[in-house]
Scaffold this active site. Structure first.
Site, PDB file in Angstrom:
ATOM      1  N   THR A  95      33.222  40.776  40.639  1.00 35.74           N
ATOM      2  CA  THR A  95      34.125  41.486  39.727  1.00 35.74           C
ATOM      3  C   THR A  95      33.381  41.866  38.446  1.00 35.74           C
ATOM      4  OG1 THR A  95      35.876  40.091  40.605  1.00 35.74           O
ATOM      5  CG2 THR A  95      36.421  41.379  38.686  1.00 35.74           C
ATOM      6  N   ASP A 393      32.892  31.157  47.491  1.00 39.70           N
ATOM      7  CA  ASP A 393      32.377  31.372  46.136  1.00 39.70           C
ATOM      8  C   ASP A 393      31.928  30.050  45.513  1.00 39.70           C
ATOM      9  OD1 ASP A 393      32.820  34.022  46.321  1.00 39.70           O
ATOM     10  OD2 ASP A 393      34.498  34.138  44.917  1.00 39.70           O
TER      11      ASP A 393
END
Length: 551
Positions: A95, A393
């Site tokens: 992001t 992640d």
């Protein structure tokens, strides 16, 4: 004949040049960044994506969102590509990299409008990138002891704080750290951690999320081939095969024509003898469990059942490699080459359990497994998919810290510190280069600004206060609390991020901005749709996102 090349453009070819293309690329990059912007920080919003097959995905993972979005604009496509690169390289920061790349291009737009040549902007960006990496490594990053469990948990927590799974944070941290340290291997002084291949996530809907755990071994979605075979064996001797336990057909297309009945009987006999022979070679080593990637004939099952051997067939190659790593066995390609050291004896327990309608094979309690399976339980498939993405992640963060044991403060603190130190450096730069260099400092502030916006605090007031804090000496750890929007010292607050993720984010974002600024011509041979100028055209205009109207 050797004159200048002639470019023939037919009526379907659309061509745009110069400033228009560069500004079009900036618009495209900004549009993609705007789609992702609300997905940063602990107060991140989720996006609901629908694929063409009617399936839905709910996530705030930048890479997962961009994978589903359909765009036409070439610059927007390269923006989506960088999220994929970031994910493959370090597995986190997808992001941030999109938001930063969009902002780097956005701050270049005024210079393009003032007729500053892109090469001047590019050289300033390059210089800023080199200075940025040096400052980050020498002045901001701190070393960390990877053997300190508490420190490692803090680092993984800072990654999971922005995710759906944060409610079960302690469990998720424990799973991520356990899985990552299990698959770590030291080779020639280098530490290799292959999470993708050896830490498999198995999702079984049903049960509570609290029941999720890391298995010291491997779990596969298989059952034994014969009902009389044992379904629980302690300390099994495991034989791993990459060959089929059935009669071998000819390698190429083989046809046999038989005229006499005796020949047919003889061929059946040969088949039986062959199967009996390969089973005898297996039984000679006294394994208690045989796992093969290929098929097992009924006759072979018969002989192996009599010998008290359990068989699992048609196991995926990747699963077989994991089993080999977990139990210490060797995958053998031919039964006549079997040796006693090929047998895996590192597994403590083999058993089969039923979840719902399916049977699962467990090979657990391994002595020194270098592969593991993460068993996830949860209410529905959608929830499990999101938890898996979050865990990936978290494991990547743990891996990055184990490989390069340096940390930088999170919560936008590192961006503000870099912005401040680069703007000080910019004062010593002579000429036009100074302004694009300063623009990089402004672009870096987009991360703390977005964090403040996403939790609904006053952006201008908070950002000004944060700038003032960083203007003092040694205040590099002050950042934004993503939950409340207050300014906090990350050293006390305990939010740290891996240095390798940050460096990769900045490098990728600036390199992409440089690449897109160098484009001054887009030639496209696609037909335009009838009915005016559509947004998905070859060059100008913003990309069309599949989420509906343009953001």
């Amino acid at each position: 004949m050797h004159g200048a090349p002639v470019i023939v453009l037919n009526q379907n070819v659309k061509r745009e040049q110069g400033r228009k293309v560069q500004l079009g690329n900036v618009t495209a990059a900004k549009t993609i960044a705007d789609v992702i912007r609300t997905c940063l920080g602990p107060r991140a919003m989720l996006k609901m994506l629908m694929d063409p097959m009617g399936g839905i995905v709910m996530t705030n993972d930048g890479n997962a969102i961009l994978r589903e979005i359909m765009v036409e604009h070439p610059a927007a496509k390269s923006m989506i590509e960088i999220a994929r690169t970031q994910d493959e390289e370090v597995g986190d920061g997808t992001t941030s990299v999109i938001i930063l790349a969009g902002e780097m291009l956005s701050v270049a737009a005024p210079f393009l409008e003032q007729q500053v040549h892109p090469t001047i902007i590019i050289s300033a960006y390059r210089r800023a990138m080199d200075d940025l990496v040096t400052v980050l490594r020498d002045q901001i990053s701190v070393k960390v002891d990877i053997n300190n469990k508490e420190e490692m948990v803090k680092i993984v927590k800072s990654c999971l704080g922005t995710k759906f799974i944060k409610k079960w944070m302690d469990l998720a941290c424990q799973i991520a750290l356990e899985a990552t340290s299990t698959v770590a291997i030291e080779e020639n002084g280098r530490r290799e951690i292959d999470i993708k291949r050896y830490a498999k996530v198995e999702k079984i809907p049903g049960g509570a999320i609290e029941e999720s755990k890391v298995l010291r071994g491997v779990m596969i979605n298989k059952d034994v081939t014969h009902p009389k075979m044992k379904r629980r064996i302690e300390n099994p001797r495991i034989l791993l095969l990459d060959c089929s336990l059935e009669y071998k057909k000819g390698e190429s297309q083989t046809n046999i024509e038989l005229t006499r009945e005796e020949d047919f009987v003889r061929i059946l006999q040969l088949e039986e003898e062959y199967v009996q022979n390969i089973c005898a070679e297996i039984i000679r080593l006294k394994p208690t469990l045989v796992i093969t990637e290929k098929g097992v004939s009924d006759l072979a099952q018969h002989y192996l059942v009599k010998a008290g051997i359990s068989v699992i067939r048609r196991v995926r190659k990747s699963d077989n490699n994991r089993i080999a790593r977990a139990c210490g066995g060797t995958i053998v390609n031919r039964t006549d080459e079997l040796k006693d050291e090929d047998i895996g004896t590192g597994c403590g327990l083999f058993y089969i359990e039923k979840f719902g309608d399916e049977y699962f094979t467990f090979l657990v309690e391994c002595k020194d497994p270098k592969a593991c399976t993460i068993l996830l339980r949860g209410a529905s498939k959608d929830i499990l998919m999101e938890i898996e993405r979050n865990l990936q992640d978290a494991m990547n963060v743990a891996r990055n810290v184990m490989v390069d044991a340096r940390l930088v403060p999170g919560g936008g603190a590192v961006e503000m510190a870099l912005s401040h130190s680069l703007s000080e450096k910019a004062k010593s730069i002579k000429g036009v280069d100074q302004w694009p260099y300063k623009a990089v400092c402004t672009a870096l502030e987009v991360i703390p600004r977005t964090l403040i916006q996403n939790c609904g605090a006053n952006t201008i007031r908070t950002l000004t206060a944060l700038r003032a804090r960083h203007a003092g000496d040694g205040n590099v750890t002050w950042g934004v609390d993503g939950e409340t929007g207050n300014i906090v010292d990350m050293k006390d607050f305990g939010i740290w991020e891996p240095y390798s993720v940050k460096v990769q984010t900045y490098k990728t974002a600036i390199e992409t901005a440089i690449l897109l600024l160098r484009i001054d011509d887009i030639v496209s041979g696609t037909k335009r749709q009838q009915g005016g100028d559509d947004a998905g055209g070859a060059a100008g205009g913003a990309p069309m996102a599949s989420e509906g109207p343009e953001p």
